[in-house]
Write a protein that holds these residues in place. Structure first.
Motif, short mmCIF file in Angstrom:
data_model
loop_
_atom_site.label_atom_id
_atom_site.label_comp_id
_atom_site.label_asym_id
_atom_site.label_seq_id
_atom_site.Cartn_x
_atom_site.Cartn_y
_atom_site.Cartn_z
N UNK A 1 -11.34 5.95 -21.75
CA UNK A 1 -9.93 5.60 -21.90
C UNK A 1 -9.27 5.23 -20.57
N UNK A 2 -9.75 5.91 -19.47
CA UNK A 2 -9.06 5.69 -18.19
C UNK A 2 -9.20 4.27 -17.68
N UNK B 1 -6.47 1.73 -17.17
CA UNK B 1 -5.66 1.63 -15.95
C UNK B 1 -6.04 0.41 -15.11
N UNK C 1 0.16 -7.68 2.16
CA UNK C 1 -0.45 -6.93 3.25
C UNK C 1 -1.14 -7.88 4.24
N UNK D 1 1.34 -9.77 6.29
CA UNK D 1 1.94 -8.97 7.36
C UNK D 1 0.97 -8.82 8.53
N UNK D 2 -0.28 -8.49 8.19
CA UNK D 2 -1.27 -8.29 9.26
C UNK D 2 -1.45 -9.57 10.07
N UNK E 1 1.99 -10.48 12.06
CA UNK E 1 2.25 -9.63 13.21
C UNK E 1 1.05 -9.52 14.12
N UNK E 2 -0.13 -9.41 13.52
CA UNK E 2 -1.33 -9.18 14.31
C UNK E 2 -1.69 -10.35 15.21
N UNK F 1 2.01 -9.59 19.93
CA UNK F 1 0.99 -8.56 19.87
C UNK F 1 -0.15 -8.85 20.84
N UNK G 1 -0.19 7.10 -18.48
CA UNK G 1 -0.97 6.54 -17.38
C UNK G 1 -1.42 7.64 -16.43
N UNK H 1 -4.22 9.49 -17.95
CA UNK H 1 -5.44 8.71 -17.78
C UNK H 1 -5.99 8.85 -16.37
N UNK I 1 -8.24 11.47 -15.45
CA UNK I 1 -9.58 11.40 -16.05
C UNK I 1 -10.50 10.46 -15.27
N UNK I 2 -9.92 9.72 -14.36
CA UNK I 2 -10.74 8.83 -13.54
C UNK I 2 -11.71 9.68 -12.74
N UNK I 3 -13.00 9.26 -12.66
CA UNK I 3 -13.97 10.07 -11.91
C UNK I 3 -13.48 10.36 -10.49
N UNK J 1 -13.98 7.88 -7.57
CA UNK J 1 -13.13 6.69 -7.52
C UNK J 1 -11.77 7.04 -6.95
N UNK K 1 -7.25 3.65 5.05
CA UNK K 1 -7.85 2.66 5.96
C UNK K 1 -6.93 1.47 6.14
N UNK K 2 -6.19 1.15 5.09
CA UNK K 2 -5.32 -0.02 5.17
C UNK K 2 -4.21 0.17 6.20
N UNK K 3 -3.90 1.42 6.53
CA UNK K 3 -2.83 1.63 7.50
C UNK K 3 -3.34 1.48 8.93
N UNK L 1 -5.06 -1.02 10.55
CA UNK L 1 -4.65 -2.26 11.24
C UNK L 1 -3.17 -2.24 11.58
N UNK L 2 -2.35 -1.71 10.67
CA UNK L 2 -0.91 -1.68 10.94
C UNK L 2 -0.63 -0.82 12.17
N UNK M 1 -1.69 -2.65 15.31
CA UNK M 1 -0.73 -3.69 15.66
C UNK M 1 0.52 -3.06 16.27
#
Lengths: 221, 248
Positions: free
Chosen positions: A10-11, A14, A29, A32-33, A36-37, A42, B15, B18, B21-23, B26, B36-38, B40-41, B44
């Motif tokens: 079911x999940x 999502x 994203x 922006x990178x 600015x980058x 910079x 939601x 749900x 219940x996601x493994x 994940x 990780x996405x932060x 580069x920010x 910079x």
């Protein structure tokens, strides 16, 4: 039909909203990178290479009050602002700190006649034409383009030197010009209000008949 | 309000159920990716608010660096590695020919010239130019008024006291000494051009005409410090002249 069929749990429902969220934020994203980058703000501003001698502008130009032109003496006559030759340093350092370890490369250079290999800080692309004398003699102070060098222990790049930056002043020079006699007084005008500074600038634009050009051929010749 | 409550009840709550219940792996992966996405920010942000000693990142080269040489550049063409060639011994560059000994050396009929060369006109603008140049090249040692009390002198004296790195210092001359006042302009010009004893030569830093302008200003300065007060309006109310300052 005895085989058990695989059913998505079911999940996994999502997945769709998740993809929507990622699809919406990822481009933002990345934008922006990249914006600015990769901007010269910079990559270029704050470039401060290590120099062969720990020469301090804060000491020489700030505390000891030596005028910029004592060392960068070609700045009023030519395109290039000369980095001083060894002899200029020796005017004083023949007597002052003659055994300093920090000045070892200077004395070596003086003896051998080979120049000190200072590392370039500011570096415009070579297809762009820039001229110091055109600015300095018309009342654009060093501080507008190099920041408060007289407070820097080691010089670093203070402005982007991008085309947009050049043009921002060529389009709107009022707050940036002054009496050509005061170009090396970096602290001049910092206590002025914005309006006063502008009026002062307008005055000198008028007196010296300045009208900075925005034609491509001014800087790409 | 009702709408918001409905959205929460009908959409977000299921939601969220749900989601739990996601493994686990994940969910962890999601956390890691978001963190990780932060990075580069953060990088910079740091790059924009600090200085950096490493070479610039220069991805798109365009024609930024061309195989031409610019002033004070290095060069692989010459053994000594510099593109600006030193003068070859025994040659004279254009404009450097010191034919006019009066203008270039301050010498007239084998003696120090007592007048300014005819190639310069000594007027107000010329003396003001001299003042400007004097303030750049001479004040560090001789002081703004020429009494030999410049900031370099002051600092050097404290260094001599502490004996830092073998500093020795001969005091710059007080330009209002009678011996210097009596010097002809040609001799003053020569002092700037070729230096004198411990004072270095300034010919390479100051163009010839500007050196004459400085001489004119020194003469004006000497005159001003020893002028007859009667010459100045309202001089009776002036403070006394400063005869201290500077060492002999």
């Amino acid at each position: 039909m005895s085989q058990q069929r695989f059913t998505f749990p079911q999940w996994t429902n999502l997945a769709l909203p998740a993809m929507a969220i990622v699809g919406a934020t990822a481009p933002l994203y990345v934008a922006i990178v990249v914006a600015y980058g990769f901007s010269p703000d910079t990559l270029d501003v704050g470039h401060m290479p290590e120099q062969p001698i720990p020469f301090s502008h804060k000491l020489h130009a700030g505390e000891l009050g030596i005028d910029c032109r004592y060392c960068h003496n070609t700045v009023e006559y030519t395109q290039h602002a000369a980095i001083p030759p060894t002899e200029t340093c020796m005017n004083c350092h023949a007597q002052i700190h003659p055994q300093s370890e920090k000045l070892e490369p200077l004395f070596e250079s003086y003896e051998t006649g080979m120049p000190i290999e200072w590392v370039r800080v500011h570096d415009l692309p070579q297809y762009a034409y820039f001229n110091h004398s055109a600015h300095v003699n018309r009342g654009v102070s060093c501080v507008e383009c190099h920041g408060r060098v007289d407070t820097m222990e080691v010089v670093y790049q203070h402005e982007t030197l991008s085309m947009g930056w050049c043009l921002s002043c060529h389009r709107n020079p009022e707050p940036h010009v002054r009496d050509p006699k005061l170009i090396t007084q970096l602290e001049w005008g910092i206590d002025m209000s914005e309006e006063d500074r502008k009026i002062e600038g307008e005055h000198w634009l008028d007196v010296n008949h300045l009208n900075p050009s925005q034609d491509c051929s001014t800087c790409h010749r | 309000m009702k709408l918001i409550k409905q959205i929460i009840d009908d959409l977000l709550t299921p939601m969220l159920e749900d989601f739990w219940k996601v493994p686990l792996w994940i969910r962890w992966a999601l956390v890691v990716v978001t963190c990780a996405a932060t990075i580069p920010l953060a990088v910079i942000y740091r790059a924009r608010h600090s200085v950096n000693e490493k070479p610039r990142i220069h991805i798109i080269q365009n024609m930024d660096n061309q195989p031409k040489s610019v002033a004070q550049d290095g060069s692989e063409w010459f053994n000594d590695g510099r593109i600006m060639r030193p003068k070859i011994e025994g040659t004279v560059a254009r404009g450097d020919m010191a034919g006019d000994t009066h203008f270039f050396m301050g010498i007239e009929h084998d003696e120090w010239a007592t007048t300014f060369p005819t190639t310069v006109s000594v007027d107000k603008a010329f003396v003001e130019r001299g003042q400007d140049r004097f303030n750049i090249y001479c004040t560090p040692c001789h002081g703004a008024t020429g009494y030999g009390d410049g900031l370099i002198h002051v600092r050097a004296m404290t260094l001599v006291e502490t004996g830092a790195n073998g500093t020795s210092w001969v005091a710059p001359k007080n330009l209002h000494e009678s011996l210097i006042k009596e010097q002809p302009v040609g001799q003053l010009f020569n002092t700037i051009t070729n230096g004198v004893r411990t004072m270095a030569a300034y010919a390479s830093q100051i163009p010839t005409e500007d050196r004459w302008a400085i001489v004119a200003y020194i003469k004006a300065l000497q005159f001003s410090q020893d002028a007859d007060p009667e010459l100045v309006d309202g001089s009776a109310s002036f403070p006394q002249k400063n005869t201290q300052g500077g060492d002999e």
